[in-house]
Write a protein that holds these residues in place. Structure first.
Motif, PDB file in Angstrom:
ATOM      1  N   ILE A 326      97.933 108.203  -3.214  1.00 57.13           N
ATOM      2  CA  ILE A 326      97.229 107.321  -2.278  1.00 57.13           C
ATOM      3  C   ILE A 326      97.927 105.974  -2.197  1.00 57.13           C
ATOM      4  N   ASP A 327      98.342 105.437  -3.332  1.00 59.72           N
ATOM      5  CA  ASP A 327      99.089 104.176  -3.312  1.00 59.72           C
ATOM      6  C   ASP A 327     100.379 104.317  -2.501  1.00 59.72           C
ATOM      7  N   ASP A 328     101.104 105.417  -2.696  1.00 58.17           N
ATOM      8  CA  ASP A 328     102.351 105.637  -1.963  1.00 58.17           C
ATOM      9  C   ASP A 328     102.087 105.739  -0.461  1.00 58.17           C
ATOM     10  N   ALA A 329     101.026 106.460  -0.099  1.00 49.78           N
ATOM     11  CA  ALA A 329     100.714 106.632   1.316  1.00 49.78           C
ATOM     12  C   ALA A 329     100.375 105.298   1.973  1.00 49.78           C
ATOM     13  N   LEU A 330      99.662 104.445   1.235  1.00 41.16           N
ATOM     14  CA  LEU A 330      99.356 103.123   1.765  1.00 41.16           C
ATOM     15  C   LEU A 330     100.629 102.280   1.895  1.00 41.16           C
ATOM     16  N   ASP A 331     101.524 102.393   0.936  1.00 40.23           N
ATOM     17  CA  ASP A 331     102.809 101.690   1.030  1.00 40.23           C
ATOM     18  C   ASP A 331     103.589 102.143   2.265  1.00 40.23           C
ATOM     19  N   ALA A 332     103.544 103.447   2.527  1.00 38.45           N
ATOM     20  CA  ALA A 332     104.350 104.010   3.610  1.00 38.45           C
ATOM     21  C   ALA A 332     103.918 103.506   4.984  1.00 38.45           C
ATOM     22  N   ILE A 333     102.669 103.145   5.121  1.00 38.93           N
ATOM     23  CA  ILE A 333     102.218 102.599   6.408  1.00 38.93           C
ATOM     24  C   ILE A 333     102.153 101.069   6.348  1.00 38.93           C
ATOM     25  N   HIS A 334     102.900 100.510   5.379  1.00 39.04           N
ATOM     26  CA  HIS A 334     102.983  99.064   5.213  1.00 39.04           C
ATOM     27  C   HIS A 334     101.607  98.440   4.980  1.00 39.04           C
ATOM     28  N   ALA A 335     100.766  99.192   4.248  1.00 39.84           N
ATOM     29  CA  ALA A 335      99.428  98.679   3.961  1.00 39.84           C
ATOM     30  C   ALA A 335      99.506  97.663   2.834  1.00 39.84           C
ATOM     31  N   ASN A 336      98.672  96.662   2.879  1.00 37.82           N
ATOM     32  CA  ASN A 336      98.535  95.702   1.802  1.00 37.82           C
ATOM     33  C   ASN A 336      97.064  95.388   1.642  1.00 37.82           C
ATOM     34  N   HIS A 337      96.755  94.440   0.792  1.00 39.92           N
ATOM     35  CA  HIS A 337      95.341  94.144   0.539  1.00 39.92           C
ATOM     36  C   HIS A 337      94.617  93.724   1.807  1.00 39.92           C
ATOM     37  N   SER A 338      95.272  92.948   2.660  1.00 33.71           N
ATOM     38  CA  SER A 338      94.595  92.495   3.877  1.00 33.71           C
ATOM     39  C   SER A 338      94.366  93.648   4.836  1.00 33.71           C
ATOM     40  N   THR A 339      95.346  94.571   4.927  1.00 32.02           N
ATOM     41  CA  THR A 339      95.179  95.724   5.808  1.00 32.02           C
ATOM     42  C   THR A 339      94.029  96.598   5.327  1.00 32.02           C
ATOM     43  N   VAL A 340      93.973  96.823   4.031  1.00 31.90           N
ATOM     44  CA  VAL A 340      92.869  97.604   3.484  1.00 31.90           C
ATOM     45  C   VAL A 340      91.545  96.911   3.763  1.00 31.90           C
ATOM     46  N   ALA A 341      91.522  95.608   3.588  1.00 31.93           N
ATOM     47  CA  ALA A 341      90.278  94.860   3.824  1.00 31.93           C
ATOM     48  C   ALA A 341      89.856  94.935   5.277  1.00 31.93           C
ATOM     49  N   GLN A 342      90.832  95.087   6.190  1.00 29.26           N
ATOM     50  CA  GLN A 342      90.510  95.171   7.614  1.00 29.26           C
ATOM     51  C   GLN A 342      90.028  96.562   8.019  1.00 29.26           C
ATOM     52  N   THR A 343      90.067  97.501   7.081  1.00 32.60           N
ATOM     53  CA  THR A 343      89.532  98.842   7.326  1.00 32.60           C
ATOM     54  C   THR A 343      88.371  99.039   6.355  1.00 32.60           C
ATOM     55  N   PRO A 344      87.177  98.592   6.725  1.00 34.83           N
ATOM     56  CA  PRO A 344      86.058  98.587   5.762  1.00 34.83           C
ATOM     57  C   PRO A 344      85.786  99.943   5.113  1.00 34.83           C
ATOM     58  N   ALA A 345      85.909 101.018   5.896  1.00 32.81           N
ATOM     59  CA  ALA A 345      85.616 102.337   5.321  1.00 32.81           C
ATOM     60  C   ALA A 345      86.602 102.680   4.212  1.00 32.81           C
ATOM     61  N   LEU A 346      87.877 102.353   4.419  1.00 34.85           N
ATOM     62  CA  LEU A 346      88.883 102.631   3.396  1.00 34.85           C
ATOM     63  C   LEU A 346      88.684 101.736   2.183  1.00 34.85           C
ATOM     64  N   ALA A 347      88.465 100.450   2.423  1.00 33.11           N
ATOM     65  CA  ALA A 347      88.248  99.525   1.306  1.00 33.11           C
ATOM     66  C   ALA A 347      87.047  99.973   0.473  1.00 33.11           C
ATOM     67  N   ASP A 348      85.995 100.400   1.155  1.00 31.79           N
ATOM     68  CA  ASP A 348      84.796 100.863   0.455  1.00 31.79           C
ATOM     69  C   ASP A 348      85.107 102.124  -0.351  1.00 31.79           C
ATOM     70  N   GLY A 349      85.867 103.052   0.234  1.00 24.67           N
ATOM     71  CA  GLY A 349      86.215 104.282  -0.476  1.00 24.67           C
ATOM     72  C   GLY A 349      87.047 104.022  -1.714  1.00 24.67           C
ATOM     73  N   LEU A 350      88.060 103.143  -1.584  1.00 25.24           N
ATOM     74  CA  LEU A 350      88.894 102.800  -2.729  1.00 25.24           C
ATOM     75  C   LEU A 350      88.067 102.180  -3.847  1.00 25.24           C
ATOM     76  N   GLN A 351      87.219 101.250  -3.496  1.00 27.78           N
ATOM     77  CA  GLN A 351      86.419 100.566  -4.517  1.00 27.78           C
ATOM     78  C   GLN A 351      85.399 101.498  -5.146  1.00 27.78           C
ATOM     79  N   GLN A 352      84.763 102.331  -4.328  1.00 26.60           N
ATOM     80  CA  GLN A 352      83.769 103.251  -4.892  1.00 26.60           C
ATOM     81  C   GLN A 352      84.407 104.247  -5.855  1.00 26.60           C
ATOM     82  N   PHE A 353      85.548 104.817  -5.452  1.00 25.27           N
ATOM     83  CA  PHE A 353      86.163 105.806  -6.340  1.00 25.27           C
ATOM     84  C   PHE A 353      86.705 105.143  -7.595  1.00 25.27           C
ATOM     85  N   ALA A 354      87.323 103.965  -7.450  1.00 27.83           N
ATOM     86  CA  ALA A 354      87.829 103.251  -8.630  1.00 27.83           C
ATOM     87  C   ALA A 354      86.698 102.943  -9.599  1.00 27.83           C
TER      88      ALA A 354
END
Length: 413
Positions: A326-354
């Motif tokens: 998952i980290d690699d896939a986010l890197d591949a689309i040039h994702a960073n903390h701000s990009t994740v934060a701009q996708t609430p569903a993804l940010a919520d999923g990452l935090q919930q699973f972590a």
């Protein structure tokens, strides 16, 4: 325990369907695998040698003999101890079912395993069970077990059926759960349950230990499938879908909380009674857990070459061959903390699973300390509780700041 049924089978038509599972399982559960008489082992080895001549579907028989003869072959490990080759553990490499169908299968087998544990405890409580008679727990402990087992069953029951009402009385709830689980139970299900309990001892609590760990493996396998799907969704830039899959995985992991409470009812004396015969089998060898771990983020070189990954060489090979995380896939689309934060569903999923995985590790550590102490090594010279302590708070995702500044290591636990 008489060996005549097995001898007769060997001298007969060698049909997989007629293999004498019942007397063979009676013998294993009477003696414990560690003390299985040599006469039985010799005959079972002969049966394995003749598998090529056996008629009918024989995959289950081959897996059973492989598992039953592990100690005799000096290859006893976590996988064979829990009879995992006999269980339908979900796997991202081999599971071809749709998402909803795979989850239904997981729920079905989750209920089967827990209902078998409940039936075992009730039979012993009622005086109808002679198997594993050593160190039987007192009635209040059994009632507590039944309550936790029922709680652990409810979410899966809810997904399988709208009829999930259980009595507040643990005994009544347990009997009702057994009745519900028996509806639609196939002959294949019964054979799986019957042959997947190969305890090493005659201590009563080993039945609980094996069934709960099998249930964990079933869930971890499902999580590995979910994380693989989440990786694919991120790679395809379907970030909300990835977030939804991670949230579902987190919810499933949280559902396992009553299983820890159930396992905590195990008597330390009973645990140490059968643990002396489990050398070579350690939870560090869990393939589904290593898949879950490595699908979150690629372990560093030190971790990849540790005993944890040496015990699951196929997962080690997946990583070396470039398994996408998952980290690699986010890197591949040039994702960073701000990009994740701009996708609430993804940010919520990452935090919930972590959060769910961190809680799972910490609970595992607390229970291990209760049973083993803080400096006890695991079986087979594995690191044991010091290892769990070192890794219980390790960050799950690099793209999730949930764990705070004190846990910023990339490597998952």
């Amino acid at each position: 325990m008489r060996t005549e049924p097995l001898q007769q089978w060997l001298n007969g038509q060698l049909s997989a369907r007629s293999f004498p599972y019942e007397p063979t399982m009676d013998a294993f559960q009477h003696h414990g695998k560690h003390a299985m008489p040599q006469q039985w082992l010799t005959l079972l080895s002969a049966a394995r040698d003749r598998l090529g001549k056996v008629s009918g579907p024989k995959d289950h028989l081959a897996a059973f003999l492989f598992t039953a003869l592990d100690k005799a072959d000096n290859r006893f490990d976590y996988r064979s101890y829990l009879a995992l080759p006999l269980l339908p553990i979900p796997d991202p490499d081999t599971s071809s079912y749709r998402t909803d169908r795979l989850m239904t299968r997981r729920d079905h087998y989750h209920i089967l395993l827990l209902s078998d544990l409940i039936a075992f405890e009730l039979d012993a409580l009622d005086g109808n069970r002679t198997t594993l008679p050593q160190l039987r727990p007192i009635a209040p402990v059994v009632r507590k077990r039944l309550r936790h087992a029922a709680r652990a069953s409810v979410p899966a029951l809810r997904r399988l059926s709208n009829d999930t009402d259980l009595s507040d009385d643990p005994i009544s709830a347990a009997r009702l759960l057994i009745a519900k689980a028996d509806v639609g139970r196939s002959s294949t299900d019964r054979l799986m349950l019957r042959t997947s309990m190969l305890p090493v001892s005659t201590a009563h609590d080993e039945w609980l230990f094996v069934r709960v760990l099998q249930t964990f493996e079933l869930t971890l396998g499902q999580l590995a499938v979910d994380l693989t799907a989440a990786c694919s969704a991120v790679s395809d830039n379907r970030l909300p879908a990835a977030g939804a899959r991670l949230c579902a995985a987190a919810a499933l992991l949280r559902e396992t909380a009553p299983l820890w409470s159930l396992l905590a009812t195990m008597q330390p004396e009973a645990f140490h009674t059968f643990r002396v015969h489990t050398d070579g089998a350690s939870a560090i060898q869990s393939r589904p857990y290593k898949l879950v771990e490595s699908l979150c983020g690629t372990p560093d070189r030190r971790r990849l070459h540790s005993v944890a990954y040496q015990s699951v060489p196929d997962v080690q090979d997946r990583i070396r061959q470039g398994q996408i995380t998952i980290d690699d896939a986010l890197d591949a689309i040039h994702a960073n903390h701000s990009t994740v934060a701009q996708t609430p569903a993804l940010a919520d999923g990452l935090q919930q699973f972590a959060a769910a995985l961190l809680q799972w590790r910490r609970t595992h550590y607390r229970l291990a300390v209760r049973m083993l102490g803080t400096e006890q090594h695991g079986t087979g010279a594995t690191p044991g509780t010091p290892y769990l302590l070192r890794n219980r708070d390790t960050k799950v995702f690099r793209h999730c700041s949930l764990t705070g500044s004190s846990h910023q290591r990339r490597q998952p636990a």
